[in-house]
Write a protein that holds these residues in place. Sequence first.
Motif, mmCIF file in Angstrom:
data_model
loop_
_atom_site.group_PDB
_atom_site.id
_atom_site.type_symbol
_atom_site.label_atom_id
_atom_site.label_comp_id
_atom_site.label_asym_id
_atom_site.label_seq_id
_atom_site.Cartn_x
_atom_site.Cartn_y
_atom_site.Cartn_z
ATOM 1 N N GLY A 195 -15.140 47.942 -24.149
ATOM 2 C CA GLY A 195 -15.204 47.193 -25.408
ATOM 3 C C GLY A 195 -14.974 48.062 -26.624
ATOM 4 O O GLY A 195 -14.048 47.797 -27.422
ATOM 5 N N PRO A 196 -15.792 49.107 -26.829
ATOM 6 C CA PRO A 196 -15.554 49.983 -27.974
ATOM 7 C C PRO A 196 -14.172 50.641 -27.971
ATOM 8 O O PRO A 196 -13.565 50.820 -29.023
ATOM 9 C CB PRO A 196 -16.666 51.036 -27.832
ATOM 10 C CG PRO A 196 -17.746 50.348 -27.071
ATOM 11 C CD PRO A 196 -17.029 49.447 -26.109
ATOM 12 N N VAL A 197 -13.679 50.984 -26.776
ATOM 13 C CA VAL A 197 -12.339 51.579 -26.687
ATOM 14 C C VAL A 197 -11.291 50.588 -27.195
ATOM 15 O O VAL A 197 -10.351 50.968 -27.918
ATOM 16 C CB VAL A 197 -12.026 52.012 -25.244
ATOM 17 C CG1 VAL A 197 -10.550 52.377 -25.098
ATOM 18 C CG2 VAL A 197 -12.891 53.199 -24.844
ATOM 19 N N ALA A 198 -11.457 49.313 -26.845
ATOM 20 C CA ALA A 198 -10.516 48.291 -27.306
ATOM 21 C C ALA A 198 -10.522 48.212 -28.831
ATOM 22 O O ALA A 198 -9.456 48.089 -29.465
ATOM 23 C CB ALA A 198 -10.877 46.942 -26.704
ATOM 24 N N ASN A 199 -11.701 48.282 -29.449
ATOM 25 C CA ASN A 199 -11.764 48.233 -30.909
ATOM 26 C C ASN A 199 -11.122 49.462 -31.536
ATOM 27 O O ASN A 199 -10.488 49.373 -32.594
ATOM 28 C CB ASN A 199 -13.213 48.100 -31.375
ATOM 29 C CG ASN A 199 -13.794 46.728 -31.095
ATOM 30 O OD1 ASN A 199 -14.848 46.606 -30.468
ATOM 31 N ND2 ASN A 199 -13.110 45.681 -31.539
ATOM 32 N N ALA A 233 -8.482 47.237 -39.805
ATOM 33 C CA ALA A 233 -8.610 48.593 -39.257
ATOM 34 C C ALA A 233 -10.037 49.105 -39.408
ATOM 35 O O ALA A 233 -10.631 49.606 -38.445
ATOM 36 C CB ALA A 233 -7.624 49.528 -39.960
ATOM 37 N N TRP A 234 -10.601 48.960 -40.598
ATOM 38 C CA TRP A 234 -11.962 49.450 -40.824
ATOM 39 C C TRP A 234 -12.991 48.638 -40.037
ATOM 40 O O TRP A 234 -13.955 49.197 -39.498
ATOM 41 C CB TRP A 234 -12.291 49.407 -42.320
ATOM 42 C CG TRP A 234 -11.746 50.578 -43.068
ATOM 43 C CD1 TRP A 234 -10.723 50.575 -43.977
ATOM 44 C CD2 TRP A 234 -12.172 51.932 -42.959
ATOM 45 N NE1 TRP A 234 -10.476 51.837 -44.444
ATOM 46 C CE2 TRP A 234 -11.364 52.705 -43.838
ATOM 47 C CE3 TRP A 234 -13.140 52.586 -42.212
ATOM 48 C CZ2 TRP A 234 -11.502 54.072 -43.977
ATOM 49 C CZ3 TRP A 234 -13.296 53.960 -42.357
ATOM 50 C CH2 TRP A 234 -12.477 54.688 -43.232
ATOM 51 N N VAL A 284 -11.944 37.470 -33.945
ATOM 52 C CA VAL A 284 -10.856 37.783 -33.023
ATOM 53 C C VAL A 284 -11.038 39.201 -32.471
ATOM 54 O O VAL A 284 -10.832 39.449 -31.274
ATOM 55 C CB VAL A 284 -9.489 37.644 -33.720
ATOM 56 C CG1 VAL A 284 -8.382 38.248 -32.868
ATOM 57 C CG2 VAL A 284 -9.184 36.180 -34.007
ATOM 58 N N SER A 285 -11.457 40.110 -33.335
ATOM 59 C CA SER A 285 -11.705 41.489 -32.891
ATOM 60 C C SER A 285 -12.845 41.526 -31.878
ATOM 61 O O SER A 285 -12.769 42.244 -30.879
ATOM 62 C CB SER A 285 -12.049 42.369 -34.093
ATOM 63 O OG SER A 285 -10.965 42.421 -35.004
ATOM 64 N N VAL A 286 -13.904 40.742 -32.142
ATOM 65 C CA VAL A 286 -15.026 40.660 -31.199
ATOM 66 C C VAL A 286 -14.556 40.065 -29.879
ATOM 67 O O VAL A 286 -14.931 40.536 -28.795
ATOM 68 C CB VAL A 286 -16.175 39.821 -31.796
ATOM 69 C CG1 VAL A 286 -17.258 39.564 -30.744
ATOM 70 C CG2 VAL A 286 -16.777 40.522 -33.000
ATOM 71 N N PHE A 287 -13.725 39.029 -29.964
ATOM 72 C CA PHE A 287 -13.201 38.394 -28.749
ATOM 73 C C PHE A 287 -12.386 39.379 -27.923
ATOM 74 O O PHE A 287 -12.553 39.469 -26.695
ATOM 75 C CB PHE A 287 -12.349 37.185 -29.124
ATOM 76 C CG PHE A 287 -11.596 36.585 -27.965
ATOM 77 C CD1 PHE A 287 -12.262 35.928 -26.943
ATOM 78 C CD2 PHE A 287 -10.212 36.697 -27.894
ATOM 79 C CE1 PHE A 287 -11.569 35.387 -25.868
ATOM 80 C CE2 PHE A 287 -9.514 36.160 -26.828
ATOM 81 C CZ PHE A 287 -10.193 35.501 -25.811
ATOM 82 N N ALA A 310 -8.049 49.349 -34.097
ATOM 83 C CA ALA A 310 -8.087 50.054 -35.379
ATOM 84 C C ALA A 310 -6.859 50.950 -35.531
ATOM 85 O O ALA A 310 -6.230 50.993 -36.603
ATOM 86 C CB ALA A 310 -9.367 50.888 -35.478
ATOM 87 N N GLY A 311 -6.482 51.636 -34.454
ATOM 88 C CA GLY A 311 -5.303 52.494 -34.493
ATOM 89 C C GLY A 311 -4.028 51.706 -34.726
ATOM 90 O O GLY A 311 -3.159 52.118 -35.516
#
Length: 380
Positions: free
Chosen positions: A114-118, A156-157, A63-66, A122-123
Amino acid sequence: MTQSPRPTRGLTLGRIFGARIVVQYSTLLMLVILALLFATSGGVELTRRTFTVGLILAVLLFVSVFLHEVAHAAAARSFKRDVNEIVLTLWGGHTSYDARALTPTVMGVTAAAGPVANLVLAGLAWIPLAWGALEPTLRDWVLGDVTLYLIVQWVAWANLVLAIFNALPGIPMDGGRVLESIVWAVTGNRYTGMKAAAWAGRVIAVGVVVVALGIPVLGGRSPDLFDLLWAMLVFAILWPAASNALKVAQALGKRASVTARDLTVAAVTVPHHVTVDQARSAAEAAGAVEVVVLAVDGAAAGHFPAALTDAVEEADRATTGLQSVTMPLPRGAAIDAGAGGDALVDALQQWWGRTDVWVAVDRGEIVGVVRLADAMKALQ
């Protein structure tokens, strides 16, 4: 994140931002593998309960990847780009969008999304962990031996790791595309940026192996089989991707340096009503290899190699019209002498099979002809 040439095979789960959401069948296999790994981590016995927990963690990871890929799609749509597909694959996912007339800004922002979304995910996951009033509730909810607190902490991690890994400045990571866009913007050459990001990707691939094998050594133990397999697996993904990008950059960089002017054969223009002898004399005077025949309105209507006039008997050249040697030229079969790279490719796609040459035009003047066969050879 490129333009998709054809629909990807897999399970279609719907659409978002106009893009098909596709889950490849191999993704389901990876879900099971990850569920087993999570369920038995730390030497825990595999049971229905631990497998369920492992499956939940695996699903949350995908889901996080999606959501990472959805962020790419949203960024592309913000630049009014058509998004074709969001695909979940064995090793993660990718988003394909219309990459024609790409700019450094579009590439860089879309890749960084993409990385910003992750990082955002996490936040968000850390908020309930840091909220003291919620902590008892999170710890009281238990599934097997795992609390909701630990699951949220894992989310989160996991997203933090996804963000950091994808932000690494080398192809095939998103950070590599960001680096490519920065170098592209600074140098004005996309392929210089691609080469820089590809070399950085190679360095990162080697660095992953060094880190994976170095951490156990620093911890006072020898790397075990799992450490070695993990390092080789990641290396086997990153190194070929970076190397392939480097080859593409070198090939496309060479293509981009080719212009129609480089391929132009000297030509002279003559009106349609002159004789073979007059056209021959004009070509000899100009040192031209080709002759372009102009219609009444001054547009290029035909052409022929100057040497073709040798086929006409010398005694007949002064009375023979150009129709005996001229090959028709379709209206509009012209290319700017400065056109190169993608413009040449687009012109080849449009005119291949319809004509054997273009007239090369510089500031509205015909300066020669470009043989399509020469252009094809130069771009291969």
